[in-house]
Design a protein around this motif. Structure first.
Motif, PDB file in Angstrom:
ATOM      1  N   GLY A 137       0.778  -1.219   0.051  1.00  0.00           N
ATOM      2  CA  GLY A 137       0.322   0.261   0.246  1.00  0.00           C
ATOM      3  C   GLY A 137       0.959   1.446   0.127  1.00  0.00           C
ATOM      4  O   GLY A 137       0.834   2.122   0.571  1.00  0.00           O
ATOM      5  N   HIS A 138       2.052   0.878  -0.482  1.00  0.00           N
ATOM      6  CA  HIS A 138       2.989   2.379   0.510  1.00  0.00           C
ATOM      7  C   HIS A 138       3.365   2.946  -1.216  1.00  0.00           C
ATOM      8  O   HIS A 138       3.071   4.781  -0.987  1.00  0.00           O
ATOM      9  N   ILE A 139       2.558   3.228  -2.771  1.00  0.00           N
ATOM     10  CA  ILE A 139       2.482   3.575  -3.554  1.00  0.00           C
ATOM     11  C   ILE A 139       0.906   4.776  -3.027  1.00  0.00           C
ATOM     12  O   ILE A 139       0.797   5.964  -3.480  1.00  0.00           O
ATOM     13  N   ILE A 140       0.618   4.712  -2.526  1.00  0.00           N
ATOM     14  CA  ILE A 140      -0.711   5.610  -1.768  1.00  0.00           C
ATOM     15  C   ILE A 140      -0.754   6.003  -0.906  1.00  0.00           C
ATOM     16  O   ILE A 140      -1.590   6.726  -0.302  1.00  0.00           O
ATOM     17  N   ARG A 141       0.771   5.578  -0.177  1.00  0.00           N
ATOM     18  CA  ARG A 141       0.779   6.535   1.828  1.00  0.00           C
ATOM     19  C   ARG A 141       0.675   8.200   1.035  1.00  0.00           C
ATOM     20  O   ARG A 141       1.561   8.212   0.667  1.00  0.00           O
ATOM     21  N   GLY A 142      -0.471   8.690   1.772  1.00  0.00           N
ATOM     22  CA  GLY A 142      -0.242  10.139   1.638  1.00  0.00           C
ATOM     23  C   GLY A 142      -0.689  10.954   0.352  1.00  0.00           C
ATOM     24  O   GLY A 142      -0.897  12.279   0.179  1.00  0.00           O
ATOM     25  N   LEU A 143      -1.824  10.275  -1.063  1.00  0.00           N
ATOM     26  CA  LEU A 143      -2.183  10.506  -1.710  1.00  0.00           C
ATOM     27  C   LEU A 143      -3.146  11.443  -0.893  1.00  0.00           C
ATOM     28  O   LEU A 143      -3.821  12.648  -1.396  1.00  0.00           O
ATOM     29  N   ASN A 144      -3.756  11.592   0.513  1.00  0.00           N
ATOM     30  CA  ASN A 144      -4.727  12.015   1.034  1.00  0.00           C
ATOM     31  C   ASN A 144      -4.221  12.856   2.003  1.00  0.00           C
ATOM     32  O   ASN A 144      -4.700  13.950   2.706  1.00  0.00           O
ATOM     33  N   ASP A 145      -2.910  13.069   1.713  1.00  0.00           N
ATOM     34  CA  ASP A 145      -2.157  14.639   2.479  1.00  0.00           C
ATOM     35  C   ASP A 145      -1.448  15.318   1.345  1.00  0.00           C
ATOM     36  O   ASP A 145      -1.618  15.228   0.576  1.00  0.00           O
ATOM     37  N   HIS A 146       0.121  15.600   2.317  1.00  0.00           N
ATOM     38  CA  HIS A 146       0.394  16.948   2.075  1.00  0.00           C
ATOM     39  C   HIS A 146       1.825  16.268   0.777  1.00  0.00           C
ATOM     40  O   HIS A 146       1.833  14.788   1.365  1.00  0.00           O
ATOM     41  N   PRO A 147       1.787  16.327  -0.095  1.00  0.00           N
ATOM     42  CA  PRO A 147       3.045  15.162  -1.511  1.00  0.00           C
ATOM     43  C   PRO A 147       4.292  15.080  -0.526  1.00  0.00           C
ATOM     44  O   PRO A 147       4.829  14.386  -0.708  1.00  0.00           O
ATOM     45  N   ASP A 148       4.465  15.776   0.883  1.00  0.00           N
ATOM     46  CA  ASP A 148       5.732  15.761   1.154  1.00  0.00           C
ATOM     47  C   ASP A 148       5.935  14.433   2.535  1.00  0.00           C
ATOM     48  O   ASP A 148       6.634  13.982   2.799  1.00  0.00           O
ATOM     49  N   GLN A 149       4.408  13.752   2.736  1.00  0.00           N
ATOM     50  CA  GLN A 149       3.972  12.633   3.456  1.00  0.00           C
ATOM     51  C   GLN A 149       4.075  11.366   2.116  1.00  0.00           C
ATOM     52  O   GLN A 149       3.736  10.537   2.795  1.00  0.00           O
ATOM     53  N   LEU A 150       3.777  11.494   0.906  1.00  0.00           N
ATOM     54  CA  LEU A 150       4.124  10.281   0.553  1.00  0.00           C
ATOM     55  C   LEU A 150       5.642   9.653   0.864  1.00  0.00           C
ATOM     56  O   LEU A 150       6.950   9.453   1.073  1.00  0.00           O
TER      57      LEU A 150
END
Length: 319
Positions: A137-150
């Motif tokens: 699930g690591h590609i989508i981790r951060g997609l609902n957050d700021h890009p710096d959180q990807l």
């Protein structure tokens, strides 16, 4: 020749479908500044696995956001210093593997580093709220957050940080540090050499993490890319945010990092690959401006490419 993608002539001209964020360069300059501000607190722990002609260590360092990152490190004995070094990156959800299959390079007098990606199958931490593994699930981790959180932002930085640590070791020649890997490991090889352009040679094989929109358009958001479909089904079922999502994925799209590479590239590809489609790989290769060559396997997919590992070793030996 059977086709799962474009004809080869079109692949050689293909430049990608995913959008490049307008502030892409600023994004990665900011990320690298964060990485360089981290005290890595490098620790070498002798492994229980040892061989007569090399020393084997568990190497730990602190990456961005406080994660403790693990890599296997093999240091050859009784060879001239400084000497070349190899960085190895593994496939998605995997780990750094066995010691035994890395010893060939140590026997040649090369130091060898093999990274565990944070939160996957090895010992590197994912500090996103839990200790230990989150597996995928690591590609989508951060997609609902700021890009710096990807999350893949952090993983890409781990590869560059490991390269820098290797280059600072007194036994390693910083001008002869090379990188290799397949699938996710191929993508991380590209990212590492882009974010640490002192990498002198790199040998990526069918790299993952490229041209996400093309994967979607080909209806291949499955296998390694399955989480793209999962994200849309759960968080944007009518695709009202599709442009926003693919734009944000552009920050971790290796095709847009490729032009930063300065080392010589040996690239392996199978034209029947339905896991990482050939067009997504050519989107990367076609943007590399450094010296490069591609070994093409028309009848092979996402699998072992015969003799490519031998080609890689010969490629690295030519200093």
């Amino acid at each position: 020749m059977p086709l799962v993608d474009m004809p080869l002539e079109k692949l050689k001209e293909y430049e990608g479908s995913s959008p490049r964020p307008a502030d892409f360069d600023e994004y990665w300059d900011r990320a690298l500044a964060e990485m360089r501000a981290v005290d890595p607190q490098v620790e070498l722990v002798p492994s229980s696995f040892q061989v007569p002609y090399a020393e084997c260590f568990d190497l730990y360092f602190t990456g961005v956001r406080g994660a403790r990152i693990h890599a296997k490190y093999i240091r050859p004995k009784n060879v001239p210093e400084p000497h070349p070094a190899i960085l190895q990156f593994h496939g998605y959800t995997g780990h750094s593997g066995n010691w035994q299959d890395k010893l060939g390079y140590a026997a040649l007098g090369y130091s060898f580093f093999s990274l565990d990606c944070r939160g996957q199958g090895g010992y590197s931490e994912d500090t996103g709220g839990v200790k230990g593994t989150t597996q995928n699930g690591h590609i989508i981790r951060g997609l609902n957050d700021h890009p710096d959180q990807l999350l893949f932002r952090h993983i890409y930085l781990d590869t560059a940080q490991l390269a820098g640590i290797a280059m600072q070791m007194p036994e390693v020649d910083p001008e002869s540090v090379m990188a290799m890997g397949g699938s996710q490991g191929g993508g991380l090889t590209i990212a590492c050499a882009a974010l640490e352009p002192r990498i002198s040679k790199l040998a990526p094989v069918f790299p993952f993490l490229s041209d996400y929109k093309r994967v979607w358009q080909m209806d291949l958001a499955k296998d390694a890319y399955a989480e793209l479909r999962t994200f849309f089904r759960n968080f944007d079922p009518q695709h009202k945010r599709e442009d926003e999502i693919f734009d944000k994925l552009g920050y971790i799209d290796i095709q847009f990092l490729a032009s930063r590479i300065r080392g010589e590239v040996l690239f392996g590809i199978g034209l029947m690959d339905t896991v990482c489609p050939p067009s997504t790989q050519f989107a990367v290769y076609n943007k590399i401006t450094a010296s490069k060559s591609m070994e093409i396997y028309p009848d092979f997919g996402h699998e072992d490419l015969p003799a490519f590992s031998d080609m890689t070793m010969q490629f690295f030996l030519k200093q």
